[in-house]
Write a protein that holds these residues in place. Structure first.
Motif, PDB file in Angstrom:
ATOM      1  N   GLN A 142       1.631   5.153  60.188  1.00 43.83           N
ATOM      2  CA  GLN A 142       0.567   5.594  61.086  1.00 43.83           C
ATOM      3  C   GLN A 142       0.217   4.442  62.028  1.00 43.83           C
ATOM      4  OE1 GLN A 142      -0.621   8.705  61.251  1.00 43.83           O
ATOM      5  NE2 GLN A 142       0.764   9.292  59.615  1.00 43.83           N
ATOM      6  N   ALA A 143       0.456   4.645  63.301  1.00 49.91           N
ATOM      7  CA  ALA A 143       0.130   3.635  64.301  1.00 49.91           C
ATOM      8  C   ALA A 143      -1.088   4.082  65.088  1.00 49.91           C
ATOM      9  CB  ALA A 143       1.310   3.414  65.228  1.00 49.91           C
ATOM     10  N   SER A 144      -1.909   3.128  65.461  1.00 52.80           N
ATOM     11  CA  SER A 144      -3.105   3.444  66.241  1.00 52.80           C
ATOM     12  C   SER A 144      -3.403   2.287  67.184  1.00 52.80           C
ATOM     13  CB  SER A 144      -4.296   3.715  65.317  1.00 52.80           C
ATOM     14  OG  SER A 144      -4.578   2.583  64.527  1.00 52.80           O
ATOM     15  N   GLY A 145      -4.331   2.519  68.076  1.00 56.01           N
ATOM     16  CA  GLY A 145      -4.669   1.530  69.075  1.00 56.01           C
ATOM     17  C   GLY A 145      -3.977   1.865  70.379  1.00 56.01           C
ATOM     18  N   GLY A 146      -3.834   0.900  71.233  1.00 58.08           N
ATOM     19  CA  GLY A 146      -3.236   1.170  72.532  1.00 58.08           C
ATOM     20  C   GLY A 146      -4.274   1.668  73.514  1.00 58.08           C
ATOM     21  N   GLY A 147      -3.824   1.939  74.727  1.00 57.79           N
ATOM     22  CA  GLY A 147      -4.734   2.396  75.753  1.00 57.79           C
ATOM     23  C   GLY A 147      -4.381   1.780  77.086  1.00 57.79           C
ATOM     24  N   SER A 148      -5.332   1.840  78.014  1.00 57.08           N
ATOM     25  CA  SER A 148      -5.129   1.305  79.358  1.00 57.08           C
ATOM     26  C   SER A 148      -6.119   0.186  79.621  1.00 57.08           C
ATOM     27  CB  SER A 148      -5.324   2.412  80.388  1.00 57.08           C
ATOM     28  OG  SER A 148      -4.363   3.431  80.228  1.00 57.08           O
ATOM     29  N   VAL A 149      -5.612  -0.936  80.100  1.00 52.43           N
ATOM     30  CA  VAL A 149      -6.461  -2.087  80.410  1.00 52.43           C
ATOM     31  C   VAL A 149      -5.978  -2.729  81.706  1.00 52.43           C
ATOM     32  CG1 VAL A 149      -7.034  -2.591  78.006  1.00 52.43           C
ATOM     33  CG2 VAL A 149      -5.038  -3.668  79.049  1.00 52.43           C
ATOM     34  N   PRO A 150      -6.845  -3.472  82.368  1.00 53.85           N
ATOM     35  CA  PRO A 150      -6.389  -4.220  83.542  1.00 53.85           C
ATOM     36  C   PRO A 150      -5.635  -5.468  83.119  1.00 53.85           C
ATOM     37  CG  PRO A 150      -8.714  -4.622  83.148  1.00 53.85           C
ATOM     38  CD  PRO A 150      -8.285  -3.581  82.159  1.00 53.85           C
ATOM     39  N   SER A 151      -4.900  -6.019  84.038  1.00 52.93           N
ATOM     40  CA  SER A 151      -4.171  -7.250  83.771  1.00 52.93           C
ATOM     41  C   SER A 151      -5.131  -8.334  83.272  1.00 52.93           C
ATOM     42  CB  SER A 151      -3.482  -7.721  85.049  1.00 52.93           C
ATOM     43  OG  SER A 151      -2.746  -8.893  84.828  1.00 52.93           O
ATOM     44  N   GLY A 152      -4.723  -9.034  82.227  1.00 53.98           N
ATOM     45  CA  GLY A 152      -5.575 -10.050  81.618  1.00 53.98           C
ATOM     46  C   GLY A 152      -6.400  -9.533  80.455  1.00 53.98           C
ATOM     47  N   GLY A 153      -6.377  -8.237  80.240  1.00 60.22           N
ATOM     48  CA  GLY A 153      -7.159  -7.646  79.173  1.00 60.22           C
ATOM     49  C   GLY A 153      -6.511  -7.787  77.809  1.00 60.22           C
ATOM     50  N   SER A 154      -7.165  -7.208  76.817  1.00 60.36           N
ATOM     51  CA  SER A 154      -6.705  -7.315  75.435  1.00 60.36           C
ATOM     52  C   SER A 154      -6.710  -5.947  74.768  1.00 60.36           C
ATOM     53  CB  SER A 154      -7.621  -8.253  74.637  1.00 60.36           C
ATOM     54  OG  SER A 154      -7.616  -9.554  75.172  1.00 60.36           O
ATOM     55  N   LEU A 155      -5.814  -5.807  73.815  1.00 58.59           N
ATOM     56  CA  LEU A 155      -5.753  -4.605  72.994  1.00 58.59           C
ATOM     57  C   LEU A 155      -5.314  -4.992  71.586  1.00 58.59           C
ATOM     58  CD1 LEU A 155      -3.965  -2.023  75.353  1.00 58.59           C
ATOM     59  CD2 LEU A 155      -6.316  -1.860  74.498  1.00 58.59           C
ATOM     60  N   ARG A 156      -5.634  -4.119  70.647  1.00 59.08           N
ATOM     61  CA  ARG A 156      -5.204  -4.339  69.271  1.00 59.08           C
ATOM     62  C   ARG A 156      -4.522  -3.080  68.767  1.00 59.08           C
ATOM     63  NH1 ARG A 156      -6.910  -7.125  64.403  1.00 59.08           N
ATOM     64  NH2 ARG A 156      -6.725  -5.751  62.594  1.00 59.08           N
ATOM     65  N   LEU A 157      -3.327  -3.259  68.243  1.00 51.89           N
ATOM     66  CA  LEU A 157      -2.589  -2.157  67.641  1.00 51.89           C
ATOM     67  C   LEU A 157      -2.606  -2.319  66.130  1.00 51.89           C
ATOM     68  CD1 LEU A 157       0.571  -2.069  69.961  1.00 51.89           C
ATOM     69  CD2 LEU A 157      -1.640  -0.949  70.287  1.00 51.89           C
ATOM     70  N   SER A 158      -2.646  -1.186  65.445  1.00 50.96           N
ATOM     71  CA  SER A 158      -2.630  -1.203  63.987  1.00 50.96           C
ATOM     72  C   SER A 158      -1.544  -0.282  63.470  1.00 50.96           C
ATOM     73  CB  SER A 158      -3.985  -0.754  63.434  1.00 50.96           C
ATOM     74  OG  SER A 158      -5.015  -1.624  63.843  1.00 50.96           O
ATOM     75  N   CYS A 159      -1.042  -0.624  62.293  1.00 50.17           N
ATOM     76  CA  CYS A 159       0.011   0.173  61.681  1.00 50.17           C
ATOM     77  C   CYS A 159      -0.219   0.202  60.185  1.00 50.17           C
ATOM     78  CB  CYS A 159       1.374  -0.451  61.984  1.00 50.17           C
ATOM     79  SG  CYS A 159       2.780   0.411  61.252  1.00 50.17           S
ATOM     80  N   ALA A 160      -0.088   1.365  59.585  1.00 43.67           N
ATOM     81  CA  ALA A 160      -0.284   1.512  58.148  1.00 43.67           C
ATOM     82  C   ALA A 160       0.929   2.172  57.520  1.00 43.67           C
ATOM     83  CB  ALA A 160      -1.542   2.321  57.866  1.00 43.67           C
ATOM     84  N   ALA A 161       1.461   1.521  56.507  1.00 44.36           N
ATOM     85  CA  ALA A 161       2.531   2.092  55.712  1.00 44.36           C
ATOM     86  C   ALA A 161       1.924   2.616  54.415  1.00 44.36           C
ATOM     87  CB  ALA A 161       3.592   1.041  55.414  1.00 44.36           C
ATOM     88  N   PRO A 162       2.609   3.517  53.749  1.00 50.27           N
ATOM     89  CA  PRO A 162       2.052   4.038  52.491  1.00 50.27           C
ATOM     90  C   PRO A 162       1.832   2.912  51.483  1.00 50.27           C
ATOM     91  CG  PRO A 162       3.850   5.405  53.227  1.00 50.27           C
ATOM     92  CD  PRO A 162       3.859   4.192  54.113  1.00 50.27           C
ATOM     93  N   GLU A 163       0.706   2.928  50.827  1.00 47.35           N
ATOM     94  CA  GLU A 163       0.438   1.919  49.808  1.00 47.35           C
ATOM     95  C   GLU A 163       1.362   2.151  48.611  1.00 47.35           C
ATOM     96  OE1 GLU A 163      -3.598   1.120  48.765  1.00 47.35           O
ATOM     97  OE2 GLU A 163      -4.341   1.599  50.762  1.00 47.35           O
ATOM     98  N   GLY A 164       1.710   1.059  47.976  1.00 48.66           N
ATOM     99  CA  GLY A 164       2.533   1.152  46.775  1.00 48.66           C
ATOM    100  C   GLY A 164       4.012   0.931  46.997  1.00 48.66           C
TER     101      GLY A 164
END
Length: 125
Positions: free
Chosen positions: A4-26
């Motif tokens: 499951q990936a999340s985050g992303g979006g639209s930002v102006p140059s110089g901006g910041s974003l954070r992406l997250s990823c979850a794999a099944p536990e175990g």
């Protein structure tokens, strides 16, 4: 295995974003990686982090701007992206590798066993 990936979006140059990823536990994950694919271009390696030693790798184009991290207990990974540039615009994919080869060949997409659905990152100039 579904990621499951999340985050992303639209930002102006110089901006910041954070992406997250979850794999099944175990499940045991040797390496977690991020790749990206811009329109008309091949998928390319962005960053990876090994479970063992917490070793991190980055593509030259993102060194010093992106930071990858992971939580082994939760089987999650994050990609902090700072000082974003228009050329960072792409669909970003997270992936997991579960073999020792995947840890060694972290920069190759065929080393990974499972992929997330991709999340769009758009950086405007």
């Amino acid at each position: 295995v579904q990621l499951q990936a999340s985050g992303g979006g639209s930002v102006p140059s110089g901006g910041s974003l954070r992406l997250s990823c979850a794999a099944p536990e175990g499940i045991y994950v040797v390496v977690m990686g991020w790749f990206r694919q811009a329109p008309g271009r091949e998928r390319e390696f962005v960053a990876a982090i090994r479970r063992r030693g917490d070793t991190r790798f980055y593509a030259d184009s993102v060194k010093g701007r992106f930071t990858i991290s992971r939580d082994n207990a939760k089987n999650t990974a994050a990609l902090e992206m700072n000082s974003l540039k228009p050329e960072d615009t792409a669909v970003y994919y997270c992936a997991i590798g579960r073999t020792s080869d995947s840890g060694a060949y972290y920069y190759r997409s065929d080393a990974y066993a499972a992929w997330g659905q991709g999340t769009q990152v758009t950086v405007s100039s």
